[in-house]
Design a protein around this motif. Structure first.
Motif, PDB file in Angstrom:
ATOM      1  N   GLY A 258      41.205  48.544  38.547  1.00 36.99           N
ATOM      2  CA  GLY A 258      42.377  49.299  38.163  1.00 36.99           C
ATOM      3  C   GLY A 258      43.685  48.825  38.769  1.00 36.99           C
ATOM      4  O   GLY A 258      44.737  49.411  38.500  1.00 36.99           O
ATOM      5  N   ARG A 259      43.657  47.748  39.576  1.00 34.99           N
ATOM      6  CA  ARG A 259      44.875  47.226  40.191  1.00 34.99           C
ATOM      7  C   ARG A 259      45.191  45.843  39.656  1.00 34.99           C
ATOM      8  O   ARG A 259      44.299  45.092  39.253  1.00 34.99           O
ATOM      9  CB  ARG A 259      44.743  47.164  41.713  1.00 34.99           C
ATOM     10  N   ALA A 260      46.477  45.493  39.669  1.00 40.59           N
ATOM     11  CA  ALA A 260      46.922  44.180  39.189  1.00 40.59           C
ATOM     12  C   ALA A 260      47.074  43.219  40.362  1.00 40.59           C
ATOM     13  O   ALA A 260      47.511  43.613  41.447  1.00 40.59           O
ATOM     14  CB  ALA A 260      48.241  44.316  38.446  1.00 40.59           C
ATOM     15  N   TYR A 261      46.708  41.941  40.111  1.00 42.23           N
ATOM     16  CA  TYR A 261      46.804  40.904  41.138  1.00 42.23           C
ATOM     17  C   TYR A 261      47.385  39.630  40.530  1.00 42.23           C
ATOM     18  O   TYR A 261      47.208  39.361  39.336  1.00 42.23           O
ATOM     19  CB  TYR A 261      45.430  40.597  41.737  1.00 42.23           C
ATOM     20  N   VAL A 262      48.040  38.830  41.390  1.00 45.01           N
ATOM     21  CA  VAL A 262      48.592  37.540  40.991  1.00 45.01           C
ATOM     22  C   VAL A 262      47.856  36.444  41.758  1.00 45.01           C
ATOM     23  O   VAL A 262      47.691  36.537  42.986  1.00 45.01           O
ATOM     24  CB  VAL A 262      50.099  37.454  41.292  1.00 45.01           C
ATOM     25  N   CYS A 263      47.419  35.396  41.056  1.00 44.65           N
ATOM     26  CA  CYS A 263      46.687  34.293  41.678  1.00 44.65           C
ATOM     27  C   CYS A 263      47.638  33.423  42.499  1.00 44.65           C
ATOM     28  O   CYS A 263      48.702  33.028  42.018  1.00 44.65           O
ATOM     29  CB  CYS A 263      46.002  33.456  40.592  1.00 44.65           C
ATOM     30  N   LEU A 264      47.241  33.094  43.739  1.00 41.52           N
ATOM     31  CA  LEU A 264      48.053  32.271  44.620  1.00 41.52           C
ATOM     32  C   LEU A 264      47.613  30.814  44.654  1.00 41.52           C
ATOM     33  O   LEU A 264      48.415  29.935  44.945  1.00 41.52           O
ATOM     34  CB  LEU A 264      48.003  32.831  46.055  1.00 41.52           C
ATOM     35  N   GLN A 265      46.331  30.548  44.388  1.00 43.56           N
ATOM     36  CA  GLN A 265      45.803  29.185  44.460  1.00 43.56           C
ATOM     37  C   GLN A 265      44.844  28.941  43.307  1.00 43.56           C
ATOM     38  O   GLN A 265      44.047  29.825  42.974  1.00 43.56           O
ATOM     39  CB  GLN A 265      45.052  28.958  45.775  1.00 43.56           C
ATOM     40  N   PRO A 266      44.890  27.776  42.682  1.00 44.84           N
ATOM     41  CA  PRO A 266      43.920  27.472  41.617  1.00 44.84           C
ATOM     42  C   PRO A 266      42.493  27.516  42.159  1.00 44.84           C
ATOM     43  O   PRO A 266      42.217  27.013  43.237  1.00 44.84           O
ATOM     44  CB  PRO A 266      44.294  26.050  41.187  1.00 44.84           C
ATOM     45  N   HIS A 267      41.586  28.124  41.396  1.00 49.66           N
ATOM     46  CA  HIS A 267      40.192  28.196  41.823  1.00 49.66           C
ATOM     47  C   HIS A 267      39.344  28.718  40.674  1.00 49.66           C
ATOM     48  O   HIS A 267      39.863  29.249  39.694  1.00 49.66           O
ATOM     49  CB  HIS A 267      40.026  29.115  43.034  1.00 49.66           C
ATOM     50  N   THR A 268      38.036  28.544  40.808  1.00 48.03           N
ATOM     51  CA  THR A 268      37.080  29.129  39.882  1.00 48.03           C
ATOM     52  C   THR A 268      36.417  30.309  40.579  1.00 48.03           C
ATOM     53  O   THR A 268      35.863  30.160  41.672  1.00 48.03           O
ATOM     54  CB  THR A 268      36.020  28.107  39.452  1.00 48.03           C
ATOM     55  N   ALA A 269      36.473  31.478  39.969  1.00 49.79           N
ATOM     56  CA  ALA A 269      36.022  32.708  40.606  1.00 49.79           C
ATOM     57  C   ALA A 269      34.525  32.672  40.889  1.00 49.79           C
ATOM     58  O   ALA A 269      33.732  32.226  40.052  1.00 49.79           O
ATOM     59  CB  ALA A 269      36.358  33.912  39.730  1.00 49.79           C
ATOM     60  N   GLN A 270      34.151  33.146  42.055  1.00 51.29           N
ATOM     61  CA  GLN A 270      32.766  33.218  42.471  1.00 51.29           C
ATOM     62  C   GLN A 270      32.470  34.612  43.016  1.00 51.29           C
ATOM     63  O   GLN A 270      33.389  35.319  43.446  1.00 51.29           O
ATOM     64  CB  GLN A 270      32.479  32.177  43.556  1.00 51.29           C
ATOM     65  N   PRO A 271      31.210  35.036  43.032  1.00 60.55           N
ATOM     66  CA  PRO A 271      30.876  36.326  43.649  1.00 60.55           C
ATOM     67  C   PRO A 271      31.348  36.361  45.099  1.00 60.55           C
ATOM     68  O   PRO A 271      31.164  35.393  45.836  1.00 60.55           O
ATOM     69  CB  PRO A 271      29.349  36.372  43.562  1.00 60.55           C
ATOM     70  N   GLY A 272      31.962  37.438  45.500  1.00 59.99           N
ATOM     71  CA  GLY A 272      32.507  37.556  46.838  1.00 59.99           C
ATOM     72  C   GLY A 272      33.975  37.211  46.931  1.00 59.99           C
ATOM     73  O   GLY A 272      34.613  37.434  47.957  1.00 59.99           O
ATOM     74  N   TRP A 273      34.525  36.631  45.846  1.00 59.03           N
ATOM     75  CA  TRP A 273      35.939  36.264  45.823  1.00 59.03           C
ATOM     76  C   TRP A 273      36.758  37.263  45.009  1.00 59.03           C
ATOM     77  O   TRP A 273      37.782  36.922  44.440  1.00 59.03           O
ATOM     78  CB  TRP A 273      36.114  34.859  45.251  1.00 59.03           C
ATOM     79  N   GLU A 274      36.317  38.501  44.937  1.00 57.67           N
ATOM     80  CA  GLU A 274      37.075  39.522  44.225  1.00 57.67           C
ATOM     81  C   GLU A 274      38.465  39.635  44.838  1.00 57.67           C
ATOM     82  O   GLU A 274      38.628  39.488  46.064  1.00 57.67           O
ATOM     83  CB  GLU A 274      36.349  40.867  44.303  1.00 57.67           C
ATOM     84  N   PRO A 275      39.494  39.890  44.039  1.00 55.29           N
ATOM     85  CA  PRO A 275      40.876  39.869  44.548  1.00 55.29           C
ATOM     86  C   PRO A 275      41.119  40.649  45.826  1.00 55.29           C
ATOM     87  O   PRO A 275      41.791  40.126  46.735  1.00 55.29           O
ATOM     88  CB  PRO A 275      41.684  40.407  43.362  1.00 55.29           C
ATOM     89  N   PRO A 276      40.585  41.872  45.990  1.00 58.77           N
ATOM     90  CA  PRO A 276      40.886  42.576  47.249  1.00 58.77           C
ATOM     91  C   PRO A 276      40.279  41.905  48.477  1.00 58.77           C
ATOM     92  O   PRO A 276      40.747  42.106  49.592  1.00 58.77           O
ATOM     93  CB  PRO A 276      40.261  43.971  47.027  1.00 58.77           C
ATOM     94  N   ALA A 277      39.245  41.066  48.270  1.00 57.98           N
ATOM     95  CA  ALA A 277      38.502  40.484  49.385  1.00 57.98           C
ATOM     96  C   ALA A 277      39.095  39.164  49.880  1.00 57.98           C
ATOM     97  O   ALA A 277      38.754  38.708  50.974  1.00 57.98           O
ATOM     98  CB  ALA A 277      37.035  40.266  49.004  1.00 57.98           C
ATOM     99  N   VAL A 278      39.939  38.532  49.055  1.00 62.64           N
ATOM    100  CA  VAL A 278      40.436  37.198  49.422  1.00 62.64           C
ATOM    101  C   VAL A 278      41.958  37.139  49.247  1.00 62.64           C
ATOM    102  O   VAL A 278      42.472  36.603  48.247  1.00 62.64           O
ATOM    103  CB  VAL A 278      39.742  36.091  48.595  1.00 62.64           C
TER     104      VAL A 278
END
Length: 276
Positions: free
Chosen positions: A249-269
């Motif tokens: 339910g929250r919006a996020y902006v990507c800071l670094q190019p990457h391919t999403a992996q489990p554990g890399w959810e926006p609030p966690a990284v």
């Protein structure tokens, strides 16, 4: 600002992940990497010969100090050949590879950085007439470098070390030296600086080392221009700097190019995502 090491001693509380560690993983996940460098060049302090990792040198986290300078010494020669391997037929010595990244102050990799290496041979002698064990190279698009050489020999008054000059495009030159852990002469060499220790491990008759340089180059850690809406965050999606997603339910902006992996959810990284 001080930060927890990338690796833990055995036992204890769970480790904290530094910004640079996450960025290295993100960079590695978005690049085609040679077999010899699977996972990207090893982050300094990313591995250790024993179970205890030395202190990081240095973290490029939120304004920490850049890599320390050291004296050039009497053996530097300009105009070295451009090459990533200093090996030559019949050259004695234990093979050594040194890999790593060059970062700026905001922990973002630097492309096109010049690294000029020179060193003693297996007997502790420098080539003063030619360019044996001398060469320069440039970081690639991911900010990585890889040097193939031999373990330098000892000579009176010094511990084992590699010399290097590092220069980002249009910036001043960093002259420094890199050192090997667990060398007896580290305790008596008056020039030795433990902040410049490489992480080194044995690898079947050869040695593998890692070191990440942090240059005093200002960087903007924020997203690039032209953010692109990409919908809901999902594992397996390749994100670019500036992409926007929603998660829980929250919006996020990507800071670094990457391919999403489990554990890399926006609030966690927070190294990869900033709340919009």
């Amino acid at each position: 600002m001080n930060h927890t090491n990338d690796t833990n001693d055995t036992g204890g509380s769970p480790r904290l992940v530094r910004r640079k560690t996450v960025l290295r993983a993100a960079l590695a996940a978005t690049a085609a990497i040679p077999v010899s460098l699977i996972g990207g060049p090893a982050l300094a302090r990313g591995f250790a010969a024993s179970g205890t990792a030395p202190e990081p040198t240095p973290a490029c986290d939120d304004g920490d100090d850049p890599t320390p300078e050291q004296i050039e010494g009497p053996y530097f020669k300009p105009h070295s050949p451009e090459r990533t391997s200093l090996l030559e037929p019949g050259l004695p010595g234990t093979p050594l590879t040194v890999t790593g990244y060059v970062f700026g102050r905001a922990c973002r990799p630097l492309t096109g950085v010049l690294l000029d290496f020179w060193q003693a041979d297996d007997n502790g002698a420098y080539d003063g007439t030619g360019f044996r064990l001398r060469g320069h190279q440039y970081t690639d698009s991911r900010g990585t470098f890889a040097l193939t050489t031999i373990v330098p020999g000892l000579y009176p008054g010094r511990t084992r070390h590699l010399h290097v000059k590092v220069q980002a495009p249009g910036r001043s030159v960093l002259t420094t030296q890199l050192y090997f852990p667990n060398e007896p002469r580290n305790n008596t060499d008056t020039i030795f600086d433990p902040r410049l220790l490489m992480t080194v491990r044995d690898a079947g008759g050869r040695r593998e080392a890692a070191f990440d340089f942090v240059l005093d180059v200002p960087q903007d850690p924020g997203p690039g221009p032209d953010p692109t809406p990409t919908g809901t965050w999902a594992v397996g999606v390749t994100y670019r700097a500036g992409d926007r997603v929603t998660y829980a339910g929250r919006a996020y902006v990507c800071l670094q190019p990457h391919t999403a992996q489990p554990g890399w959810e926006p609030p966690a990284v927070p190294a990869l995502w900033r709340a919009a």
